[in-house]
Write an enzyme that holds these catalytic residues in place. Structure first.
Site, short mmCIF file in Angstrom:
data_model
loop_
_atom_site.label_atom_id
_atom_site.label_comp_id
_atom_site.label_asym_id
_atom_site.label_seq_id
_atom_site.Cartn_x
_atom_site.Cartn_y
_atom_site.Cartn_z
N ARG A 91 1.20 -1.00 -0.20
CA ARG A 91 0.55 0.28 0.20
C ARG A 91 0.81 1.57 0.53
O ARG A 91 1.96 1.70 0.78
CB ARG A 91 -0.91 0.08 0.92
CG ARG A 91 -2.55 -1.09 0.93
CD ARG A 91 -3.38 -0.60 2.17
NE ARG A 91 -2.08 -0.95 3.53
CZ ARG A 91 -2.32 -1.22 4.03
NH1 ARG A 91 -1.97 1.15 4.12
NH2 ARG A 91 -1.34 -0.61 6.03
N SER A 282 -1.26 -3.70 10.56
CA SER A 282 -0.90 -4.02 9.04
C SER A 282 -0.11 -5.18 9.29
O SER A 282 1.40 -4.73 10.01
CB SER A 282 -0.64 -3.72 7.81
OG SER A 282 -1.92 -2.69 7.72
N CYS A 284 0.98 -7.25 12.14
CA CYS A 284 1.13 -7.94 13.25
C CYS A 284 -0.09 -8.39 14.24
O CYS A 284 0.65 -8.68 15.05
CB CYS A 284 1.00 -6.37 13.73
SG CYS A 284 2.19 -4.95 13.89
P1 GTP Z 1 -2.12 -7.83 7.76
O1 GTP Z 1 -2.80 -8.50 6.83
O2 GTP Z 1 -1.34 -7.53 6.92
O3 GTP Z 1 -3.41 -6.17 8.07
O4 GTP Z 1 -1.51 -8.19 8.59
P2 GTP Z 1 -2.02 -9.31 10.08
O5 GTP Z 1 -2.13 -8.77 11.48
O6 GTP Z 1 -2.48 -10.34 9.67
O7 GTP Z 1 -0.58 -10.49 10.66
P3 GTP Z 1 -0.27 -11.65 10.54
O8 GTP Z 1 -0.98 -12.63 11.00
O9 GTP Z 1 -0.12 -12.06 9.02
O10 GTP Z 1 1.22 -11.29 10.85
C1 GTP Z 1 2.37 -11.13 10.19
C2 GTP Z 1 3.69 -11.24 10.78
O11 GTP Z 1 4.06 -10.86 12.38
C3 GTP Z 1 4.33 -12.50 9.98
O12 GTP Z 1 5.52 -12.11 9.86
C4 GTP Z 1 4.55 -13.52 11.68
O13 GTP Z 1 4.99 -14.76 11.28
C5 GTP Z 1 4.43 -12.32 12.52
N1 GTP Z 1 3.51 -12.68 14.21
C6 GTP Z 1 1.98 -13.30 14.37
N2 GTP Z 1 1.37 -13.12 15.36
C7 GTP Z 1 2.60 -13.17 16.64
C8 GTP Z 1 3.26 -13.57 17.89
O14 GTP Z 1 2.28 -13.76 18.19
N3 GTP Z 1 4.40 -13.43 18.05
C9 GTP Z 1 5.77 -13.05 17.22
N4 GTP Z 1 6.56 -13.10 17.78
N5 GTP Z 1 5.12 -12.91 15.49
C10 GTP Z 1 4.03 -13.04 15.41
C1 SPV Z 2 -3.14 -4.62 5.23
O1 SPV Z 2 -2.29 -3.67 5.01
O2 SPV Z 2 -3.48 -4.17 6.17
C2 SPV Z 2 -3.24 -5.68 4.78
C3 SPV Z 2 -3.03 -6.05 3.09
O3 SPV Z 2 -3.90 -6.68 4.79
S1 SPV Z 2 -3.88 -4.92 2.26
O4 SPV Z 2 -4.43 -5.51 1.55
O5 SPV Z 2 -3.11 -4.39 1.53
O6 SPV Z 2 -3.68 -3.83 2.61
MN MN Z 3 -4.62 -5.72 7.29
#
Ligand code: GTP
Ligand code: SPV
Ligand code: MN
Length: 619
Positions: A91, A282, A284
C-alpha cells in the site's frame, strides 16, 4: 436493443459483454459504466459474472500473458503465483487521499486535496488509461448478500489479476448484480486502472503499473478512484478502500463501526462460546491470532475473520460483529507449518493466488518461515536464482497468499450468519519491543478507548516506506480512517450510549512483540497466545487474578496458564512489567500525539490522559 445502453463508438460492438449487451437494468450502473468507458477508452468492456468457467478463462489468459505462473496441480491445485513490478509491492500511504469537501473533515491523519482539483487531476490520468486493454466490471457486495442492508460496490478495473483476486476476497458477479437491480441499490463506484495504456501493437508487460500512484476516496459521494498500482489494498478496492475507509464514513453516519480487526470464536472447556475481536496494525498478527491453534488443553478456537470487522449494536444492546470479506489476503512470510498450520492447510487446498513469493523447482511456492529449513534451490520473487547462502530473502516481506476463507477447516459456522456474533472482548495490540506489557485490561470502556487511541506500533513492510519506526496507530486504523481522527474516537465513545452496559465488551491492550534484555521475544506468541485469551475470558468471568498498575490490570505471575511451557511466573512478570522510566517517555509520546488532534480530541480522552499522569505521579 441498444437504446440507453448504446456502446461508446470506439467499443467493438461484436465483443461479448460490450455495454450494448450490458447484462443489467440498473440505470445508475449502466450510466457510470458508459461514462467510465468513454473516459478510459478500453478496447472492450466485460461484465464479470463470477463463474468458474469465467475464472478458468481469465486465469488461462493471465498465464498466457505471463502475469500468472500456474503452480504444480498435485501440490497446489488451481493455484497461481504472480510477481509484481518491484516498485509496486505494498500500500502507498503517501499517495492515499481522503478528498472531503472540507479539509478538516479528513483530519490530520489523512492526505487531503481539494476534491475539484483532485477530480481534474484524476480525469486527466484516467483519460485513455485503459487503451489497448479490457475494462472489467465487477459487481460485488461486502458482507452478506442476505444482510438487512447489503453494502454493494462495483469495481471497474483494467486488471484481470484484480478480477481473479476480487473473486476470492469478496462475493462478486451475477447474483450480486441481480440483487442490486431488485433493490435498485446504491453501490460504491470503485474505479481502478493500472495506469499503463497500450499503444497499437505494443507488447504488454507481466505486471503493468505506473510510477504515478493515486488512491483517492471522495467521502461525500462515497466513490473510490485508484490509479497506477495493481497491488493488494491499492487495487482490490473492496478491501481497505471500501470496507474500511468508505465504510468508516458510512458507519459514522449510520451508527456502526468498520474496523481493522479479526474475529475469533473461543470455546472454553465448560463449552461456553465467546467471541473476541482484535485490532492490530498491518502485519502485526491478526491472521495468525484468527487461525490460532491453542496450546492449552480443552480450549478451542474457530475463525470468523482475519482483517476487517463490521460491528453494530443489536436489538438487545449487544455489540455484534461480521466479517465483510470472503477471503484471506495474508502475509506469507512467517506463515508456516509450525506457526500457523491452519493457514497452511487452507492454502494447501488450492484455489489461491500468491504474489511475490519464491518458486520451488517442482512448481510450488516457498517463503521465509514456511518450513524450518529453506529448500536448497529456489527462484526468488524477482526471478533470480536463490540458495540459502544468498543472504537475502527469497520472498518479498509483504508477499501474500490470497485464499478463499471457506477453505479454513476451523471456520466458525457463525461466519455464515448475516447477523454476526456478540463480542465479549476487544483487543488492541501493536508491535513494541519495550514498554507495553504482554496484556493489560482496561478499567472501563472509555479507558479502553484511550488505550486504542494511543496504540503504537513499529511500521512493517505492509506499507511502502521505512520499516521499524514506532508510530501511533489509533485502533490500528491510522491508514484507514475515512474521516477526522478526533471525530472517529468520539464516535467510538458515543456509540456505547446505545449499548447494554452489562454486555459491553471488555477492552484489553496486548503486545506479542516485547523483547527481553537478550533481544529474544518476552513471550513465544502464536499458539501460546491462547493462554492470554484464556486469561481475558477468566477476567470477564471474574475468576483470574490481576495486579493493578497505573495503566490498568496485568496478570499476576500465577494467573497465566503456563502448563507445558518452559516459562516461569517470573518470566510472565517480566513480560507484563510496567516500567516507570519507560512510561515517562511513553507519556511524553502520548502527549505529543494528542497535541496533534487540536480541538478535535474528545474531552473524555483528555481526562483519561490526565488521570494516567496522576496515577504515575502517585505510584
Ligand atoms: P495484515 O494482513 O497486513 O493486516 O497483517 P496481520 O495483522 O494479519 O499479520 P499476520 O498475522 O500476517 O502476522 C504478520 C507477521 O507477524 C508474520 O510474520 C507473523 O509471523 C508475525 N507474528 C504474528 N503473530 C505473532 C506472535 O504472536 N508473535 C510473534 N513474535 N510474531 C508474530
Ligand atoms: C494491510 O496492509 O493491512 C493488509 C494488506 O491487510 S492490504 O490488503 O494490501 O491492505
Ligand atoms: Mn490488514
Amino acid at each position: 436493443e441498444s437504446g440507453d445502453n448504446a456502446a461508446p463508438s470506439h467499443l467493438d460492438s461484436n465483443t461479448p459483454g460490450a455495454s450494448e449487451d450490458a447484462p443489467t437494468t440498473h440505470q445508475a450502473l449502466l450510466a457510470w459504466v458508459q461514462q467510465v468507458a468513454e473516459l478510459t477508452q478500453p478496447d472492450r468492456v466485460y461484465w464479470v459474472d463470477g463463474s468458474e468457467a469465467e475464472n478458468k478463462r481469465l486465469t488461462d489468459e493471465l498465464v498466457d500473458a505471463g502475469t500468472l505462473v500456474r503452480l504444480n496441480p498435485e501440490t497446489f491445485p488451481n493455484s497461481f503465483a504472480a510477481f509484481s513490478d518491484p516498485k509496486d509491492v505494498a500500500r502507498v500511504e503517501e499517495q492515499t487521499f481522503i478528498c472531503s469537501e472540507k479539509k478538516e473533515d479528513a483530519g490530520f491523519t489523512n492526505n487531503w486535496m481539494d476534491p475539484s482539483e483532485m477530480r481534474a487531476k484524476l480525469n486527466g490520468l484516467f483519460s485513455g488509461s485503459m487503451r489497448g486493454r479490457t475494462m472489467y466490471v465487477i459487481p460485488f457486495v461486502m458482507g452478506h448478500l442476505e444482510a438487512e442492508d447489503p453494502k454493494f460496490g462495483v469495481e471497474i478495473t483494467d486488471s484481470a489479476y484484480v478480477v481473479a483476486s476480487m473473486r476470492i476476497m469478496a462475493r462478486i458477479g451475477t447474483d450480486v448484480l441481480r440483487k442490486m437491480e431488485e433493490l435498485d441499490a446504491f453501490f460504491v463506484p470503485a474505479l481502478h486502472s493500472v495506469g499503463a495504456p497500450l499503444a497499437e501493437g505494443e507488447q504488454d508487460v507481466a505486471w503493468p503499473c505506473s510510477d504515478d500512484k493515486w488512491i483517492v476516496h471522495f467521502p461525500e459521494d462515497r466513490s473510490i478512484w485508484s490509479y497506477g498500482s495493481g497491488y493488494g489494498g491499492n487495487a482490490l478496492l473492496g478491501k481497505k478502500c471500501y470496507a474500511l475507509r468508505i465504510a468508516s464514513i458510512m458507519a459514522r453516519d449510520e451508527g456502526w463501526l468498520a474496523e481493522h480487526m479479526l474475529i475469533l470464536k473461543l470455546t472454553s472447556p465448560a463449552k461456553k462460546d465467546y467471541f473476541v475481536a482484535a485490532a492490530f496494525p498491518s502485519a502485526c498478527g491478526k491472521t495468525n491470532l484468527a487461525l490460532l491453534d491453542p496450546t492449552i488443553e480443552g480450549w478451542k478456537v474457530e475463525t470468523l475473520g482475519d482483517d476487517i470487522t463490521w460491528m453494530r449494536f443489536g436489538h438487545n444492546g449487544e455489540l455484534r460483529a461480521t466479517n465483510p470479506e470472503a477471503g484471506l489476503f495474508g502475509v506469507a512470510p512467517g506463515t508456516g507449518w509450525s506457526t500457523n498450520p491452519n493457514a497452511m492447510r487452507a492454502i494447501a487446498k488450492g484455489n489461491s493466488i500468491f504474489t511475490n513469493v519464491a518458486l520451488t523447482d517442482d512448481g510450488g511456492v516457498w517463503w521465509e518461515g514456511m518450513t524450518d529449513d529453506a529448500p536448497a534451490h529456489l527462484t526468488d520473487w524477482l526471478g533470480n536464482e536463490w540458495t540459502p547462502e544468498a543472504g537475502r530473502p527469497a520472498a518479498h516481506p509483504n508477499s501474500r497468499f490470497c485464499t478463499p476463507i471457506d477453505q479454513i477447516d476451523m471456520l466458525a459456522e457463525e461466519y455464515h450468519s448475516p447477523d454476526g456474533v456478540p463480542v465479549s472482548a476487544i483487543l488492541f495490540g501493536g508491535r513494541r519491543k519495550t514498554t507495553v506489557p504482554l496484556v493489560t485490561q482496561s478499567r472501563d470502556w472509555t479507558n479502553g478507548i484511550f488505550m486504542g487511541s494511543t496504540l503504537s506500533s513499529e511500521t512493517t513492510a505492509a506499507a511502502a516506506g521505512q520499516v521499524g519506526v514506532v508510530r501511533r496507530d489509533p485502533m490500528a486504523m491510522l491508514p484507514f480512517m475515512g474521516y477526522d481522527a478526533g471525530d472517529y474516537l468520539r464516535h467510538w465513545i458515543t456509540l456505547s450510549g446505545k449499548a447494554n452496559q452489562e454486555t459491553l465488551p471488555k477492552i484489553f491492550l496486548v503486545n506479542w512483540f516485547r523483547r527481553t534484555a537478550d533481544g529474544g521475544f518476552a513471550w513465544p506468541g502464536f499458539g501460546d497466545n491462547s493462554r492470554v485469551l484464556k486469561w481475558v475470558i477468566e477476567r470477564i468471568e471474574g475468576t483470574a487474578d490481576a495486579v493493578e498498575t497505573p495503566i490498568g490490570f496485568v496478570p499476576t505471575g500465577e494467573s497465566l496458564d503456563l502448563t507445558g511451557m518452559d516459562m516461569t511466573a517470573a518470566d510472565v512478570e517480566a513480560a507484563v512489567h510496567v516500567d516507570p522510566e519507560e512510561w515517562k517517555k511513553e507519556l511524553a509520546g502520548i502527549e505529543e500525539w494528542y497535541a496533534r488532534f487540536g480541538e478535535s480530541l474528545p474531552e473524555d480522552l483528555v481526562a483519561e490522559l490526565q488521570t494516567l499522569k496522576e496515577r504515575f505521579a502517585a505510584a
